[in-house]
Design a protein around this motif. Structure first.
Motif, PDB file in Angstrom:
ATOM      1  N   ASP A  94      -2.120 -16.063   5.916  1.00  0.00           N
ATOM      2  CA  ASP A  94      -1.371 -15.107   6.731  1.00  0.00           C
ATOM      3  C   ASP A  94      -0.750 -14.062   5.808  1.00  0.00           C
ATOM      4  N   LEU A  95      -1.322 -12.844   5.820  1.00  0.00           N
ATOM      5  CA  LEU A  95      -0.792 -11.759   4.991  1.00  0.00           C
ATOM      6  C   LEU A  95       0.441 -11.176   5.684  1.00  0.00           C
ATOM      7  N   GLU A  96       1.570 -11.285   5.022  1.00  0.00           N
ATOM      8  CA  GLU A  96       2.842 -10.892   5.641  1.00  0.00           C
ATOM      9  C   GLU A  96       3.301  -9.537   5.097  1.00  0.00           C
ATOM     10  N   VAL A  97       3.483  -8.580   6.011  1.00  0.00           N
ATOM     11  CA  VAL A  97       3.933  -7.233   5.650  1.00  0.00           C
ATOM     12  C   VAL A  97       4.983  -6.791   6.668  1.00  0.00           C
ATOM     13  N   PRO A  98       6.141  -6.261   6.210  1.00  0.00           N
ATOM     14  CA  PRO A  98       7.138  -5.765   7.162  1.00  0.00           C
ATOM     15  C   PRO A  98       6.552  -4.652   8.038  1.00  0.00           C
ATOM     16  N   GLU A  99       6.986  -4.608   9.299  1.00  0.00           N
ATOM     17  CA  GLU A  99       6.412  -3.668  10.267  1.00  0.00           C
ATOM     18  C   GLU A  99       6.549  -2.211   9.823  1.00  0.00           C
ATOM     19  N   ASP A 100       7.704  -1.843   9.275  1.00  0.00           N
ATOM     20  CA  ASP A 100       7.899  -0.456   8.839  1.00  0.00           C
ATOM     21  C   ASP A 100       6.926  -0.075   7.728  1.00  0.00           C
ATOM     22  N   GLU A 101       6.612  -1.051   6.877  1.00  0.00           N
ATOM     23  CA  GLU A 101       5.650  -0.810   5.788  1.00  0.00           C
ATOM     24  C   GLU A 101       4.250  -0.595   6.363  1.00  0.00           C
ATOM     25  N   VAL A 102       3.895  -1.362   7.401  1.00  0.00           N
ATOM     26  CA  VAL A 102       2.594  -1.194   8.062  1.00  0.00           C
ATOM     27  C   VAL A 102       2.467   0.229   8.596  1.00  0.00           C
ATOM     28  N   VAL A 103       3.519   0.691   9.280  1.00  0.00           N
ATOM     29  CA  VAL A 103       3.506   2.051   9.852  1.00  0.00           C
ATOM     30  C   VAL A 103       3.351   3.081   8.735  1.00  0.00           C
ATOM     31  N   ARG A 119      -0.765  -0.646  18.319  1.00  0.00           N
ATOM     32  CA  ARG A 119      -1.674  -1.638  17.737  1.00  0.00           C
ATOM     33  C   ARG A 119      -0.910  -2.868  17.266  1.00  0.00           C
ATOM     34  N   LEU A 120       0.299  -2.652  16.743  1.00  0.00           N
ATOM     35  CA  LEU A 120       1.132  -3.780  16.312  1.00  0.00           C
ATOM     36  C   LEU A 120       1.546  -4.637  17.512  1.00  0.00           C
ATOM     37  N   GLU A 121       1.846  -3.976  18.631  1.00  0.00           N
ATOM     38  CA  GLU A 121       2.197  -4.718  19.852  1.00  0.00           C
ATOM     39  C   GLU A 121       1.040  -5.607  20.286  1.00  0.00           C
ATOM     40  N   VAL A 122      -0.177  -5.045  20.241  1.00  0.00           N
ATOM     41  CA  VAL A 122      -1.371  -5.814  20.614  1.00  0.00           C
ATOM     42  C   VAL A 122      -1.524  -7.003  19.665  1.00  0.00           C
ATOM     43  N   TYR A 123      -1.287  -6.757  18.376  1.00  0.00           N
ATOM     44  CA  TYR A 123      -1.383  -7.835  17.378  1.00  0.00           C
ATOM     45  C   TYR A 123      -0.375  -8.947  17.689  1.00  0.00           C
ATOM     46  N   HIS A 124       0.881  -8.554  17.962  1.00  0.00           N
ATOM     47  CA  HIS A 124       1.923  -9.554  18.250  1.00  0.00           C
ATOM     48  C   HIS A 124       1.570 -10.371  19.496  1.00  0.00           C
ATOM     49  N   THR A 125       1.008  -9.710  20.488  1.00  0.00           N
ATOM     50  CA  THR A 125       0.724 -10.371  21.764  1.00  0.00           C
ATOM     51  C   THR A 125      -0.514 -11.263  21.690  1.00  0.00           C
ATOM     52  N   GLN A 126      -1.602 -10.726  21.082  1.00  0.00           N
ATOM     53  CA  GLN A 126      -2.890 -11.424  21.142  1.00  0.00           C
ATOM     54  C   GLN A 126      -3.189 -12.286  19.917  1.00  0.00           C
ATOM     55  N   THR A 127      -2.911 -11.733  18.734  1.00  0.00           N
ATOM     56  CA  THR A 127      -3.376 -12.402  17.515  1.00  0.00           C
ATOM     57  C   THR A 127      -2.319 -13.300  16.879  1.00  0.00           C
ATOM     58  N   THR A 150       0.473   5.346  17.773  1.00  0.00           N
ATOM     59  CA  THR A 150      -0.703   4.486  17.961  1.00  0.00           C
ATOM     60  C   THR A 150      -0.599   3.224  17.119  1.00  0.00           C
ATOM     61  N   VAL A 151      -0.077   3.363  15.890  1.00  0.00           N
ATOM     62  CA  VAL A 151       0.086   2.201  15.007  1.00  0.00           C
ATOM     63  C   VAL A 151       1.028   1.185  15.653  1.00  0.00           C
ATOM     64  N   ARG A 152       2.122   1.664  16.229  1.00  0.00           N
ATOM     65  CA  ARG A 152       3.087   0.739  16.852  1.00  0.00           C
ATOM     66  C   ARG A 152       2.464   0.059  18.076  1.00  0.00           C
TER      67      ARG A 152
END
Length: 218
Positions: free
Chosen positions: A112-121, A172-180, A168-170
């Motif tokens: 599990d590659l862990e990255v803070p959400e703000d860094e992802v954006v 995609r993050l929502e989809v990740y949190h919900t599905q993956t 759009t990135v945020r």
């Protein structure tokens, strides 16, 4: 080793997958490559996938599962593999468990590659890609071209992809949190999850992952 790699968009999964697969001498199996290979070769599964994609619909899990099973059955994956982008939800994770069980094998680890959400954006919204070659990628903060807007490698124009903006990135993050993300809990219950902080240089993250896998083996 049989490994699943998970993490949010922008965590560097594709890059890490390539390095880890090379270090471990196992094939890197990515969902994107599976789809491209099946569609370009005109396989039955590729035709099924394309029929959904052409309508702008999601490819059903059973088609994705069948593609993954077919790829994992090939000779180069007999001694292990690294899955990137599959499974994408708990249903696919359960299907993968059944596939492996039927072959008398099991997963060794879920990284599990862990990255803070703000860094992802910041990572994704700052990407600039060459119009001539999409593998030429720069970044407004981390990898600036010598001349703004111009590719150092071929002189092509650098641009920001439509889906690389913050909004759009945020999404995609929502989809990740919900599905993956739920698959992390699913695998955690099996004691398979190894969390890797994915900030820092690519080589540092790879070293952390390799060290974690060795200690997990031990």
């Amino acid at each position: 080793m049989r490994i699943v790699l998970v993490g949010p968009p922008g965590a560097g999964k594709g890059t890490q997958a390539a390095y880890l697969a090379k270090n471990l001498s196992i094939p890197h199996i990515s969902t994107g490559d599976l789809f491209r290979a099946n569609i370009s070769q005109g396989t039955d599964l590729g035709k099924q996938a394309r029929s959904y994609m052409d309508k702008g619909q999601l490819v059903p899990d059973e088609v994705t599962n069948a593609m993954a099973e077919d790829r994992m059955s090939q000779a180069d994956a007999a001694g292990g593999f690294l899955l990137d982008g599959f499974p994408r939800n708990v249903g696919q994770a359960e299907a993968l468990d059944e596939m492996l069980k039927s072959k008398g094998v099991a997963l060794d680890a879920v990284l599990d590659l862990e990255v803070p959400e703000d860094e992802v954006v910041k990572r994704i919204a700052g990407r600039r890609i060459c119009r001539n070659d999409s593998s030429h990628v720069f970044h407004v903060a981390y990898n600036q071209p010598e001349t703004e807007g111009v590719c150092d490698i071929c002189g092509g124009e650098l641009y920001q992809r439509d889906d690389d903006n913050e909004e759009t990135v945020r999404t995609r993050l929502e989809v990740y949190h919900t599905q993956t993300e739920p698959i992390i809990d699913y695998y955690r219950e099996q004691g398979l999850v190894v969390t890797i902080p994915a900030l820092g240089k690519v080589t540092e993250v790879t070293e952390r992952a390799m060290a974690a896998l060795k200690s997990d083996e031990g």
